[in-house]
Write an enzyme that holds these catalytic residues in place. Structure first.
Site, PDB file in Angstrom:
ATOM      1  N   GLU A 124      33.687  48.588  27.247  1.00  0.00           N
ATOM      2  CA  GLU A 124      35.183  48.306  27.000  1.00  0.00           C
ATOM      3  C   GLU A 124      35.409  46.898  26.627  1.00  0.00           C
ATOM      4  O   GLU A 124      34.988  45.896  27.011  1.00  0.00           O
ATOM      5  CB  GLU A 124      35.930  48.575  28.338  1.00  0.00           C
ATOM      6  CG  GLU A 124      35.731  49.957  28.720  1.00  0.00           C
ATOM      7  CD  GLU A 124      36.347  50.123  30.118  1.00  0.00           C
ATOM      8  OE1 GLU A 124      37.386  49.757  30.448  1.00  0.00           O
ATOM      9  OE2 GLU A 124      35.760  50.793  31.110  1.00  0.00           O
ATOM     10  N   LYS A 126      37.110  43.491  26.198  1.00  0.00           N
ATOM     11  CA  LYS A 126      37.905  42.803  27.523  1.00  0.00           C
ATOM     12  C   LYS A 126      39.102  42.139  27.129  1.00  0.00           C
ATOM     13  O   LYS A 126      39.183  41.305  26.367  1.00  0.00           O
ATOM     14  CB  LYS A 126      36.861  41.777  27.908  1.00  0.00           C
ATOM     15  CG  LYS A 126      36.981  40.965  29.315  1.00  0.00           C
ATOM     16  CD  LYS A 126      35.955  40.123  29.851  1.00  0.00           C
ATOM     17  CE  LYS A 126      36.444  39.364  30.991  1.00  0.00           C
ATOM     18  NZ  LYS A 126      37.601  38.617  30.858  1.00  0.00           N
ATOM     19  N   ASP A 128      42.407  40.129  26.767  1.00  0.00           N
ATOM     20  CA  ASP A 128      42.630  38.835  27.244  1.00  0.00           C
ATOM     21  C   ASP A 128      44.118  38.492  27.833  1.00  0.00           C
ATOM     22  O   ASP A 128      45.111  38.158  26.990  1.00  0.00           O
ATOM     23  CB  ASP A 128      42.370  37.652  26.046  1.00  0.00           C
ATOM     24  CG  ASP A 128      42.046  36.232  26.478  1.00  0.00           C
ATOM     25  OD1 ASP A 128      42.041  35.999  27.876  1.00  0.00           O
ATOM     26  OD2 ASP A 128      41.925  35.583  25.767  1.00  0.00           O
ATOM     27  N   TYR A 236      42.587  50.078  33.154  1.00  0.00           N
ATOM     28  CA  TYR A 236      41.160  50.215  32.988  1.00  0.00           C
ATOM     29  C   TYR A 236      40.522  50.706  34.415  1.00  0.00           C
ATOM     30  O   TYR A 236      39.159  50.997  34.355  1.00  0.00           O
ATOM     31  CB  TYR A 236      40.703  49.137  32.193  1.00  0.00           C
ATOM     32  CG  TYR A 236      40.735  47.985  32.914  1.00  0.00           C
ATOM     33  CD1 TYR A 236      40.243  47.467  34.070  1.00  0.00           C
ATOM     34  CD2 TYR A 236      41.621  46.889  32.066  1.00  0.00           C
ATOM     35  CE1 TYR A 236      40.556  46.040  34.603  1.00  0.00           C
ATOM     36  CE2 TYR A 236      41.865  45.858  32.500  1.00  0.00           C
ATOM     37  CZ  TYR A 236      41.301  45.293  33.841  1.00  0.00           C
ATOM     38  OH  TYR A 236      41.473  44.024  34.090  1.00  0.00           O
ATOM     39  N   LYS A 325      30.852  37.518  27.031  1.00  0.00           N
ATOM     40  CA  LYS A 325      31.936  36.762  26.228  1.00  0.00           C
ATOM     41  C   LYS A 325      31.344  36.516  24.794  1.00  0.00           C
ATOM     42  O   LYS A 325      30.278  36.450  24.513  1.00  0.00           O
ATOM     43  CB  LYS A 325      31.855  35.526  27.116  1.00  0.00           C
ATOM     44  CG  LYS A 325      32.603  35.634  28.403  1.00  0.00           C
ATOM     45  CD  LYS A 325      34.277  35.542  28.436  1.00  0.00           C
ATOM     46  CE  LYS A 325      34.700  35.683  29.796  1.00  0.00           C
ATOM     47  NZ  LYS A 325      34.827  34.819  30.547  1.00  0.00           N
ATOM     48  N   CYS A 419      29.745   2.502  43.539  1.00  0.00           N
ATOM     49  CA  CYS A 419      30.909   3.537  43.534  1.00  0.00           C
ATOM     50  C   CYS A 419      32.217   2.870  43.153  1.00  0.00           C
ATOM     51  O   CYS A 419      32.518   1.703  43.681  1.00  0.00           O
ATOM     52  CB  CYS A 419      31.054   4.124  44.851  1.00  0.00           C
ATOM     53  SG  CYS A 419      32.443   5.255  45.110  1.00  0.00           S
ATOM     54  N   CYS A 422      34.794   2.983  46.280  1.00  0.00           N
ATOM     55  CA  CYS A 422      34.419   2.301  47.640  1.00  0.00           C
ATOM     56  C   CYS A 422      33.811   1.172  47.374  1.00  0.00           C
ATOM     57  O   CYS A 422      33.398   0.244  48.329  1.00  0.00           O
ATOM     58  CB  CYS A 422      34.197   3.107  48.686  1.00  0.00           C
ATOM     59  SG  CYS A 422      32.509   3.716  48.794  1.00  0.00           S
ATOM     60  N   CYS A 437      27.247   8.474  45.842  1.00  0.00           N
ATOM     61  CA  CYS A 437      28.017   6.916  46.465  1.00  0.00           C
ATOM     62  C   CYS A 437      27.419   7.074  47.911  1.00  0.00           C
ATOM     63  O   CYS A 437      27.391   8.247  48.508  1.00  0.00           O
ATOM     64  CB  CYS A 437      29.506   7.345  46.424  1.00  0.00           C
ATOM     65  SG  CYS A 437      30.294   6.387  48.089  1.00  0.00           S
ATOM     66  N   CYS A 444      34.639   6.178  51.774  1.00  0.00           N
ATOM     67  CA  CYS A 444      35.006   6.582  50.330  1.00  0.00           C
ATOM     68  C   CYS A 444      36.265   7.540  50.238  1.00  0.00           C
ATOM     69  O   CYS A 444      36.177   8.725  50.386  1.00  0.00           O
ATOM     70  CB  CYS A 444      33.959   7.165  49.705  1.00  0.00           C
ATOM     71  SG  CYS A 444      34.003   7.320  47.863  1.00  0.00           S
TER      72      CYS A 444
HETATM   73 ZN   LIG Z   1      32.391   5.625  47.137  1.00  0.00          ZN
END
Ligand SMILES: [Zn+2]
Length: 691
Positions: A124, A126, A128, A236, A325, A419, A422, A437, A444
């Protein structure tokens, strides 16, 4: 110019600046909260908002009652009440090409043990749009809800009543207490273009595509507006039906509901082999642009309903359907900058900021570059011109860099070794792609905010009104640090109302939304903790296995201490591999276990796993072991069936085992069962037990 005039002019200038800003924010608020269609990022929005607030602080005379700074947290669509779907609304697995559809069919046939025989499919288009569930009681349209998170949606009944495509009374259904029909609300291409034309004239922002237009229109508060927007409907599938109705195939179902008066899409086709599958796809792709509505792919479903029922669900997706898709749309743009974000698990993700570009009607201004390997493979640098693609609702991706357009002075991009949040050292483990990190969750801040955002997000606790903007504010003020703090937010009532610019009404709406979530399923509880690799599917498997909060909580405590063979019992859960168990184990340190404990205290009830089918079956609560080869179903199907009927399936035979189901070549487990005097059943005895 006189001094007085000069001052007057200055005041006027400030006033104009203020009014312009105010108007802009009001538009964005409406887009974000009312239309579900934000046009700027949260960061851009925050900047505007801060500018307005700064002006008000500096020139208090500007401030008016209707200032947006007074209204943050105002969500008009909160006035839609919630509807719990009797049966969950599902989401589909995706296949990207014919090969993946083939793999899907092979998987199904393995599961059904049908030796690679092609199983009849129905294909079928699809549509949107946005999915909707309509409930008819004794033939009268009673209510309708959006998909929401699949389990709870918004009650948009009144708006749906304005849609002409939706039949209001159905003679043939008048003896059926509940008949739930599901389908797609969509907007025709020409109505979409007209709508945008009108909006352009009145200086309203434009909808990016027909799907956004349909979603934004259905969630309007004024039903007259909904009626003007001319929405349409295709049916559907079905949800709850309380009386047996005669259809054995999806194709028969479609014909039947058409007779009832539901609009169905006539472009479906039955596929008897892969050639049919491919030909149908090619045919639809060719005529796609000439249809008067948008479609974004093809859905292939197993046509036979009894086979669909055998296949059931895996997590929240049906095993009996797959979506293919259409290929992605492409565009070219330039990378302005690459920023590194720290996620909730400490992973550093490079994100490219782009010169905004439209792909398939959607404005894209950022794209994730995923990790260092991806950057190295494609050699992506700041200033580069790149090709992007975006397929359906999938996030955009970089395809390639146009090196002929590269600036000679550009340098390779490397994720920093500290990082950005932090300043702790970052680290990349051997055999892993992610740079992390090392500061840990407790120091953090980005990790903390990330975890909280995940915790309140749609598939987790889904707390309305506590999205990005408000959550960050509360976090900054120190009102919320741990997830459980959310449930004690009312301690800060005065602060929130006075300092944060919340109105009484918005505040009480927020607290109401929070209190609603004090009851949560075990599955969502586990999911919302954000354990690495534990998404919806795995959370579902875990909650199915442990059944209630207490036994799951005991298991993670034992897992972290490595006692009671709990590691092995995790490994025995079908669909959970050793690396996932390792991640779960590492996640639950002392602090996390304490958080889980306090979170449980803050809630009223973590609901145990519920089986959608009857739990008073003959094998409910029984412990079952399968061994050997079954003839008529695969081991996976047998296992799912047993679990669906409330049994617990384990891998090893012990005194606690209730039944051992022995197929051919069953070997040592059967012997052990006989030694322990555990009841052994053959395949046909087993089948009798589960009818
Ligand atoms: Zn961090």
């Amino acid at each position: 110019m006189k001094k007085k005039d000069k001052k007057k002019e200055y005041v006027k200038e400030i006033q104009n600046k203020y009014l312009k800003l105010k108007k802009e924010i009001t538009i964005h608020n409406k887009l974000y909260y009312g239309e579900n269609n934000p046009k700027i990022s949260d960061i851009e929005y925050d900047k505007l908002w801060q500018k307005l607030k700064d002006l008000e602080l500096e020139f208090p005379f500007l401030k008016t009652k209707d200032s947006p700074t007074k209204k943050v947290g105002y969500k008009p669509n909160q006035s839609f009440s919630k509807i719990k779907h009797i049966l969950p609304m599902l989401s589909l697995e995706n296949a990207l090409n014919l090969d993946e559809v083939k793999k899907y069919v092979e998987k199904v046939s393995r599961y059904l043990n049908t030796k690679n025989q092609f199983i009849e499919l129905i294909a079928e288009p699809k549509i949107d749009g946005l999915s909707i569930s309509l409930k008819y009681e004794y033939g009268n349209f009673a209510s309708g809800a959006t998909r929401g998170d699949g389990q709870i949606g918004e009650d948009v009944t009144l708006n749906l009543k304005t849609i002409k495509d939706i039949p209001k009374n159905i003679e043939q259904l008048k003896n059926i207490k509940t008949f739930e029909i599901r389908g797609e609300i969509y907007m025709k291409k020409k109505d979409f273009l007209n709508l945008n034309e009108i909006r352009k004239k009145s200086n309203d922002s434009l909808f990016a595509n027909t799907r956004n237009a349909a979603a934004g229109s259905l969630r309007q508060l004024d039903r007259n507006v909904v009626e003007e927007r001319k929405l349409n409907f295709f049916a559907y599938t079905y949800g709850e039906i309380t009386k047996e109705i005669n259809f054995k195939k999806q194709s028969e179902f479609l014909n039947l509901i058409k007779v009832f008066g539901f609009p169905t899409n006539d472009l479906y086709q039955i596929c008897k082999n892969f050639n049919d599958v491919e030909l149908f796809y090619e045919k639809i792709e060719k005529i796609r642009n000439n249809l008067n509505y948008d479609i974004d792919g093809i859905v292939y479903k197993i046509n036979d309903i009894s086979i669909q029922n055998r296949l059931g669900l895996v997590g929240r997706a049906p095993r009996w359907a797959v979506a293919r898709k259409f290929p992605a749309e492409k565009a070219e743009t330039k990378i302005i900058n690459i920023k590194v974000q720290v996620g909730r698990t400490g992973i550093l993700t490079p994100v490219a900021e782009l010169e905004p570009v439209y792909i398939g009607g959607v404005k894209v201004s950022r794209v994730s570059l995923h990790n260092q390997d991806e950057i190295d493979r494609k050699d992506i640098r700041i200033g580069d011109t790149i090709k992007l693609q975006r397929a359906g609702d999938v996030i955009p991706q970089v395809i390639s860099v146009d090196k002929s357009k590269r600036n000679e002075k550009s340098k390779k991009f490397v994720i920093p070794n500290v990082c950005p949040c932090c300043k702790s050292k970052t680290d990349r483990k051997e055999n892993e792609v992610a740079v992390k990190c090392t500061g840990g969750w407790s120091i953090c801040e980005d990790q903390q905010i990330g975890s909280l955002e995940y915790f309140v997000s749609r598939n987790a606790f889904n707390i309305e009104g506590l999205g990005g903007r408000n959550l960050k504010k509360f976090w900054k003020e120190g009102f919320i640090k741990y997830p459980y703090d959310i449930f004690y937010l009312d301690k800060y009532k005065n602060n929130i109302i006075n300092k944060e610019g919340f109105g009484e009404k918005s505040y009480s709406n927020l607290i109401k939304a929070i209190n609603l979530k004090k009851k949560v399923s075990l599955e969502k509880f586990i999911y919302s903790l954000g354990i690495p690799q534990v998404g919806q599917r795995t959370s579902n498997l875990l909650s199915k296995h442990f059944k209630n909060f207490k036994s799951w909580f005991e298991s993670i405590k034992s897992l972290s201490k490595n006692i009671n063979n709990v590691y092995e019992s995790y490994l025995n859960i079908d669909g959970i591999g050793p690396d996932v168990v390792e991640d779960i184990k590492n996640f639950f340190d002392k602090e996390k276990i304490e958080i889980v404990n306090k979170l449980n205290d803050a809630l009223n009830n973590v609901e145990s796993y519920k089986y959608s089918t009857k739990s008073n079956s003959k094998i409910s609560e029984k412990i079952i072991v399968f061994t050997g080869t079954l003839k008529n179903m695969s081991r996976s199907e047998a296992k799912s069936k047993a679990e669906e009927l409330g049994a617990k399936v384990t891998n090893s035979v012990s005194n606690n085992t209730d039944y051992v189901i022995a197929g051919t070549d069953s070997g040592s487990k059967e012997k052990k069962a006989r030694d322990l005097k555990v009841k052994v059943l053959n395949e046909s005895e087993w089948k009798k037990l589960i009818v």
